[in-house]
Design a protein around this motif. Sequence first.
Motif, PDB file in Angstrom:
ATOM      1  N   ARG A  72      -4.304  -2.916 -12.171  1.00 46.05           N
ATOM      2  CA  ARG A  72      -3.537  -3.887 -11.373  1.00 46.05           C
ATOM      3  C   ARG A  72      -3.199  -5.153 -12.146  1.00 46.05           C
ATOM      4  O   ARG A  72      -2.241  -5.823 -11.849  1.00 46.05           O
ATOM      5  N   GLU A  95       0.834   8.520  -8.073  1.00 43.77           N
ATOM      6  CA  GLU A  95      -0.136   8.456  -9.159  1.00 43.77           C
ATOM      7  C   GLU A  95       0.120   7.220  -9.996  1.00 43.77           C
ATOM      8  O   GLU A  95       1.258   6.793 -10.167  1.00 43.77           O
ATOM      9  N   CYS A  96      -0.958   6.661 -10.547  1.00 40.17           N
ATOM     10  CA  CYS A  96      -0.858   5.491 -11.410  1.00 40.17           C
ATOM     11  C   CYS A  96      -0.046   5.847 -12.656  1.00 40.17           C
ATOM     12  O   CYS A  96      -0.214   6.919 -13.237  1.00 40.17           O
ATOM     13  N   CYS A 117      -3.179   1.928 -10.014  1.00 44.86           N
ATOM     14  CA  CYS A 117      -4.513   2.039  -9.419  1.00 44.86           C
ATOM     15  C   CYS A 117      -5.202   0.677  -9.532  1.00 44.86           C
ATOM     16  O   CYS A 117      -4.671  -0.248 -10.161  1.00 44.86           O
ATOM     17  N   ASP A 118      -6.415   0.573  -8.984  1.00 47.05           N
ATOM     18  CA  ASP A 118      -7.145  -0.701  -9.013  1.00 47.05           C
ATOM     19  C   ASP A 118      -7.515  -1.104 -10.444  1.00 47.05           C
ATOM     20  O   ASP A 118      -7.573  -2.293 -10.757  1.00 47.05           O
ATOM     21  N   PRO A 126      -5.013   8.469  -8.541  1.00 48.44           N
ATOM     22  CA  PRO A 126      -4.298   8.141  -7.299  1.00 48.44           C
ATOM     23  C   PRO A 126      -4.000   6.639  -7.222  1.00 48.44           C
ATOM     24  O   PRO A 126      -4.869   5.805  -7.482  1.00 48.44           O
ATOM     25  N   ALA A 127      -2.789   6.298  -6.880  1.00 51.11           N
ATOM     26  CA  ALA A 127      -2.366   4.893  -6.832  1.00 51.11           C
ATOM     27  C   ALA A 127      -2.882   4.232  -5.562  1.00 51.11           C
ATOM     28  O   ALA A 127      -2.840   4.818  -4.477  1.00 51.11           O
ATOM     29  N   THR A 128      -3.382   3.016  -5.710  1.00 58.80           N
ATOM     30  CA  THR A 128      -3.848   2.241  -4.559  1.00 58.80           C
ATOM     31  C   THR A 128      -2.846   1.169  -4.161  1.00 58.80           C
ATOM     32  O   THR A 128      -2.906   0.636  -3.065  1.00 58.80           O
ATOM     33  N   ARG A 129      -1.922   0.841  -5.040  1.00 59.71           N
ATOM     34  CA  ARG A 129      -0.878  -0.153  -4.781  1.00 59.71           C
ATOM     35  C   ARG A 129       0.446   0.308  -5.371  1.00 59.71           C
ATOM     36  O   ARG A 129       0.474   1.012  -6.372  1.00 59.71           O
ATOM     37  N   THR A 141       0.448   9.933  -0.213  1.00 63.38           N
ATOM     38  CA  THR A 141      -0.812  10.127  -0.933  1.00 63.38           C
ATOM     39  C   THR A 141      -0.581  10.789  -2.284  1.00 63.38           C
ATOM     40  O   THR A 141      -1.515  10.954  -3.049  1.00 63.38           O
ATOM     41  N   VAL A 144       0.861  -1.175   0.000  1.00 67.74           N
ATOM     42  CA  VAL A 144       0.000   0.000   0.000  1.00 67.74           C
ATOM     43  C   VAL A 144       0.903   1.233   0.000  1.00 67.74           C
ATOM     44  O   VAL A 144       1.886   1.277   0.743  1.00 67.74           O
TER      45      VAL A 144
END
Length: 114
Positions: free
Chosen positions: A113, A73-74, A109-110, A80-83, A70, A66
């Motif tokens: 992925r 970025e993807c 991002c999701d 916004p990147a989630t992973r 914050t 994670v």
Amino acid sequence: MRFTRELAAVVALLVLFGALVRSGAGRIVLPLVSLVVAAGLVVLLLKQPAYTRMAVGPRTRILESVPSDTEAECVECAAPATRIRHYVREWVVLGVPVVLLDEGRVPVCDDHRD
């Protein structure tokens, strides 16, 4: 440059080994060195391998985490990147990483992925 340093270290070790074989101190030092190397191999073989035991050559691992910042970025869509995908490319001998070839991180991002 890294290869030349490793090659120089191997040559220096072989020269030292040759000098020990020809000297009287080799009767004491070489068996001790052999025991230390054997113990090191046993420790490496008992550890959980990063790859399969028969893996030899360049291999790549991808670890996901994670993002801590914050601002990430993807790389595909600038959302916004989630992973964060950490990739590590290594040279492997018997499942044990020996040389790090490349590493990096890729925020995704999701939606991207897969």
